[in-house]
Design an enzyme around this catalytic site. Structure first.
Site, PDB file in Angstrom:
ATOM      1  N   PRO A  81       0.821  -1.190   0.032  1.00  0.00           N
ATOM      2  CA  PRO A  81       0.238  -0.075   0.051  1.00  0.00           C
ATOM      3  C   PRO A  81       0.817   1.355   0.042  1.00  0.00           C
ATOM      4  O   PRO A  81       1.692   1.192   0.669  1.00  0.00           O
ATOM      5  CB  PRO A  81      -0.876   0.050   1.204  1.00  0.00           C
ATOM      6  CG  PRO A  81      -0.105  -1.076   2.168  1.00  0.00           C
ATOM      7  CD  PRO A  81       0.629  -2.201   1.107  1.00  0.00           C
ATOM      8  N   ASN A  82       0.368   2.264  -0.846  1.00  0.00           N
ATOM      9  CA  ASN A  82       0.712   3.474  -0.870  1.00  0.00           C
ATOM     10  C   ASN A  82       2.160   3.632  -1.704  1.00  0.00           C
ATOM     11  O   ASN A  82       2.693   4.581  -1.915  1.00  0.00           O
ATOM     12  CB  ASN A  82       0.928   4.236   0.576  1.00  0.00           C
ATOM     13  CG  ASN A  82      -0.427   4.275   0.884  1.00  0.00           C
ATOM     14  OD1 ASN A  82      -1.343   5.037   0.409  1.00  0.00           O
ATOM     15  ND2 ASN A  82      -0.561   3.974   2.059  1.00  0.00           N
ATOM     16  N   ARG A 138       5.470  12.264  -3.186  1.00  0.00           N
ATOM     17  CA  ARG A 138       5.691  12.715  -1.931  1.00  0.00           C
ATOM     18  C   ARG A 138       6.714  12.187  -0.832  1.00  0.00           C
ATOM     19  O   ARG A 138       7.188  11.229  -1.141  1.00  0.00           O
ATOM     20  CB  ARG A 138       4.252  12.688  -1.153  1.00  0.00           C
ATOM     21  CG  ARG A 138       3.210  13.649  -1.647  1.00  0.00           C
ATOM     22  CD  ARG A 138       1.794  13.790  -1.020  1.00  0.00           C
ATOM     23  NE  ARG A 138       0.953  12.641  -2.043  1.00  0.00           N
ATOM     24  CZ  ARG A 138       0.066  11.937  -1.720  1.00  0.00           C
ATOM     25  NH1 ARG A 138      -0.234  11.842  -0.503  1.00  0.00           N
ATOM     26  NH2 ARG A 138      -0.505  11.398  -2.457  1.00  0.00           N
ATOM     27  N   TYR A 161      11.449   8.659   1.167  1.00  0.00           N
ATOM     28  CA  TYR A 161      11.445   7.406   0.472  1.00  0.00           C
ATOM     29  C   TYR A 161      12.276   7.835  -1.018  1.00  0.00           C
ATOM     30  O   TYR A 161      12.072   6.795  -1.787  1.00  0.00           O
ATOM     31  CB  TYR A 161       9.899   7.279   0.156  1.00  0.00           C
ATOM     32  CG  TYR A 161       9.224   6.751   1.352  1.00  0.00           C
ATOM     33  CD1 TYR A 161       9.548   5.668   2.070  1.00  0.00           C
ATOM     34  CD2 TYR A 161       7.985   7.377   1.916  1.00  0.00           C
ATOM     35  CE1 TYR A 161       8.740   5.368   3.367  1.00  0.00           C
ATOM     36  CE2 TYR A 161       7.268   7.205   2.952  1.00  0.00           C
ATOM     37  CZ  TYR A 161       7.697   5.934   3.749  1.00  0.00           C
ATOM     38  OH  TYR A 161       6.977   5.503   4.946  1.00  0.00           O
ATOM     39  N   ASN A 175       8.078  -5.690  -0.362  1.00  0.00           N
ATOM     40  CA  ASN A 175       7.753  -4.591   0.319  1.00  0.00           C
ATOM     41  C   ASN A 175       6.416  -4.334   0.800  1.00  0.00           C
ATOM     42  O   ASN A 175       5.591  -3.869  -0.111  1.00  0.00           O
ATOM     43  CB  ASN A 175       8.361  -3.196  -0.297  1.00  0.00           C
ATOM     44  CG  ASN A 175       8.352  -1.957   0.599  1.00  0.00           C
ATOM     45  OD1 ASN A 175       7.699  -1.984   1.650  1.00  0.00           O
ATOM     46  ND2 ASN A 175       8.985  -0.837   0.210  1.00  0.00           N
ATOM     47  N   ALA A 218       2.878  -0.494   5.145  1.00  0.00           N
ATOM     48  CA  ALA A 218       2.440  -0.534   6.320  1.00  0.00           C
ATOM     49  C   ALA A 218       1.774  -1.949   6.750  1.00  0.00           C
ATOM     50  O   ALA A 218       1.730  -2.199   8.018  1.00  0.00           O
ATOM     51  CB  ALA A 218       1.445   0.466   6.346  1.00  0.00           C
ATOM     52  N   GLU A 261      12.358  -9.721   2.639  1.00  0.00           N
ATOM     53  CA  GLU A 261      11.510  -8.405   3.024  1.00  0.00           C
ATOM     54  C   GLU A 261      12.363  -7.153   2.967  1.00  0.00           C
ATOM     55  O   GLU A 261      13.552  -7.097   2.988  1.00  0.00           O
ATOM     56  CB  GLU A 261      11.173  -8.523   4.604  1.00  0.00           C
ATOM     57  CG  GLU A 261      10.554  -7.111   5.226  1.00  0.00           C
ATOM     58  CD  GLU A 261      10.204  -7.404   6.568  1.00  0.00           C
ATOM     59  OE1 GLU A 261      10.528  -8.351   7.137  1.00  0.00           O
ATOM     60  OE2 GLU A 261       9.708  -6.414   7.340  1.00  0.00           O
ATOM     61  N   HIS A 272      12.277  -2.820   3.034  1.00  0.00           N
ATOM     62  CA  HIS A 272      11.867  -1.442   3.083  1.00  0.00           C
ATOM     63  C   HIS A 272      12.922  -0.399   2.580  1.00  0.00           C
ATOM     64  O   HIS A 272      14.127  -0.527   2.699  1.00  0.00           O
ATOM     65  CB  HIS A 272      11.749  -1.241   4.729  1.00  0.00           C
ATOM     66  CG  HIS A 272      10.832  -2.075   5.168  1.00  0.00           C
ATOM     67  ND1 HIS A 272       9.239  -2.248   4.975  1.00  0.00           N
ATOM     68  CD2 HIS A 272      10.943  -3.409   5.737  1.00  0.00           C
ATOM     69  CE1 HIS A 272       8.932  -3.386   5.329  1.00  0.00           C
ATOM     70  NE2 HIS A 272       9.844  -3.900   6.084  1.00  0.00           N
ATOM     71  N   ARG A 292      12.514   4.752  12.949  1.00  0.00           N
ATOM     72  CA  ARG A 292      11.257   5.340  12.759  1.00  0.00           C
ATOM     73  C   ARG A 292      10.614   5.277  14.322  1.00  0.00           C
ATOM     74  O   ARG A 292      10.854   4.790  15.163  1.00  0.00           O
ATOM     75  CB  ARG A 292      10.888   5.009  11.733  1.00  0.00           C
ATOM     76  CG  ARG A 292      11.749   5.506  10.389  1.00  0.00           C
ATOM     77  CD  ARG A 292      10.988   5.292   9.134  1.00  0.00           C
ATOM     78  NE  ARG A 292       9.761   6.251   8.734  1.00  0.00           N
ATOM     79  CZ  ARG A 292       8.815   6.171   7.784  1.00  0.00           C
ATOM     80  NH1 ARG A 292       8.943   4.995   6.891  1.00  0.00           N
ATOM     81  NH2 ARG A 292       7.957   6.805   7.783  1.00  0.00           N
TER      82      ARG A 292
HETATM   83  O1  CA2 Z   1      10.147   2.204   4.018  1.00  0.00           O
HETATM   84  C1  CA2 Z   1       9.464   1.197   3.732  1.00  0.00           C
HETATM   85  O2  CA2 Z   1       9.785   0.743   2.263  1.00  0.00           O
HETATM   86  C2  CA2 Z   1       8.092   1.011   4.036  1.00  0.00           C
HETATM   87  O3  CA2 Z   1       7.478  -0.094   3.558  1.00  0.00           O
HETATM   88  C3  CA2 Z   1       7.112   2.274   3.388  1.00  0.00           C
HETATM   89  C4  CA2 Z   1       5.558   2.176   3.970  1.00  0.00           C
HETATM   90  C5  CA2 Z   1       5.769   2.289   5.429  1.00  0.00           C
HETATM   91  O4  CA2 Z   1       4.545   2.164   6.140  1.00  0.00           O
HETATM   92  C6  CA2 Z   1       6.641   1.204   6.204  1.00  0.00           C
HETATM   93  O5  CA2 Z   1       6.677   1.212   7.715  1.00  0.00           O
HETATM   94  C7  CA2 Z   1       7.971   1.253   5.635  1.00  0.00           C
HETATM   95  C8  CA2 Z   1       5.057   3.400   3.598  1.00  0.00           C
HETATM   96  C9  CA2 Z   1       5.000   3.566   2.001  1.00  0.00           C
HETATM   97  C10 CA2 Z   1       4.298   4.842   1.596  1.00  0.00           C
HETATM   98  O6  CA2 Z   1       4.962   5.375   0.635  1.00  0.00           O
HETATM   99  C11 CA2 Z   1       4.804   6.538   0.238  1.00  0.00           C
HETATM  100  C12 CA2 Z   1       5.436   7.179  -0.628  1.00  0.00           C
HETATM  101  C13 CA2 Z   1       5.568   8.409  -1.021  1.00  0.00           C
HETATM  102  C14 CA2 Z   1       4.434   9.267  -0.585  1.00  0.00           C
HETATM  103  C15 CA2 Z   1       3.793   8.854   0.395  1.00  0.00           C
HETATM  104  C16 CA2 Z   1       3.928   7.457   0.709  1.00  0.00           C
END
Ligand code: CA2
Length: 147
Positions: free
Chosen positions: A10-11, A18, A23, A74, A77, A98, A100, A107
């Site tokens: 997700p996301n 953003r 990221y 990946n 969340a 896995e 990230h 974090r």
């Molecule tokens: O660090 C990572 O790759 C995560 O898997 C990313 C997830 C986060 O919930 C994990 O704790 C760590 C969130 C991905 C959201 O990605 C975005 C990218 C750009 C803008 C907004 C969100």
């Protein structure tokens, strides 16, 4: 030919649009192209998929059995919440790395626990987009290919 699935949760479709300070500035299509090219260069097939839906991710993991030799995951969340993804990985018995982008241990505390970690062969985090090729190397090495 060895076949690997790179699966994003997700996301992660928002990558590069953003929060670049966390990221990075690379978009998901660019990440996916990088992974496919890395596979071509190193002699294996890379397929990429992304979903924002937990059940869809479960379906994709199930479908990977018999189609792919391993998964770079990946789970976004869902990493921190999803027993369903944990069970799906157990169900396929496929090796999962896995991944990230961010260092989840540096974090918020709610990101420190992973339901994926106990069923993964290992985890890479904190290296941004470079983590995808690091994870592919780790998976291919595990599968007995080039390390
Ligand atoms: O660090 C990572 O790759 C995560 O898997 C990313 C997830 C986060 O919930 C994990 O704790 C760590 C969130 C991905 C959201 O990605 C975005 C990218 C750009 C803008 C907004 C969100």
């Amino acid at each position: 030919m060895t076949s690997v699935l790179v699966l994003n949760g997700p996301n992660l479709n928002l990558l590069g649009t953003r929060q670049p300070e966390i990221y990075g500035a690379t978009t998901l299509p660019q990440v996916e192209e990088l992974c496919r090219e890395y596979g071509v260069k190193n002699g294996y097939d890379v397929t990429c998929a992304q979903s924002n839906h937990e059940g869809a991710l479960v379906d994709i993991i199930h479908a990977a059995k018999g189609t792919h030799d391993g998964i770079v995951l990946n789970a976004g969340a869902y990493t921190h919440t999803s027993i369903a993804l944990h069970d799906a990985i157990l169900g396929t018995e496929l090796p999962v790395v896995e991944l990230h982008l961010s260092n989840i241990h540096a974090r918020e505390t709610f990101r420190h626990h992973s339901y994926i970690a106990p069923v993964a062969i290992g985890m890479i985090c904190g290296f941004g987009v470079a983590g995808y090729t690091l994870a592919l190397d780790a998976l291919i090495g595990h599968l007995g290919g080039r390390t």
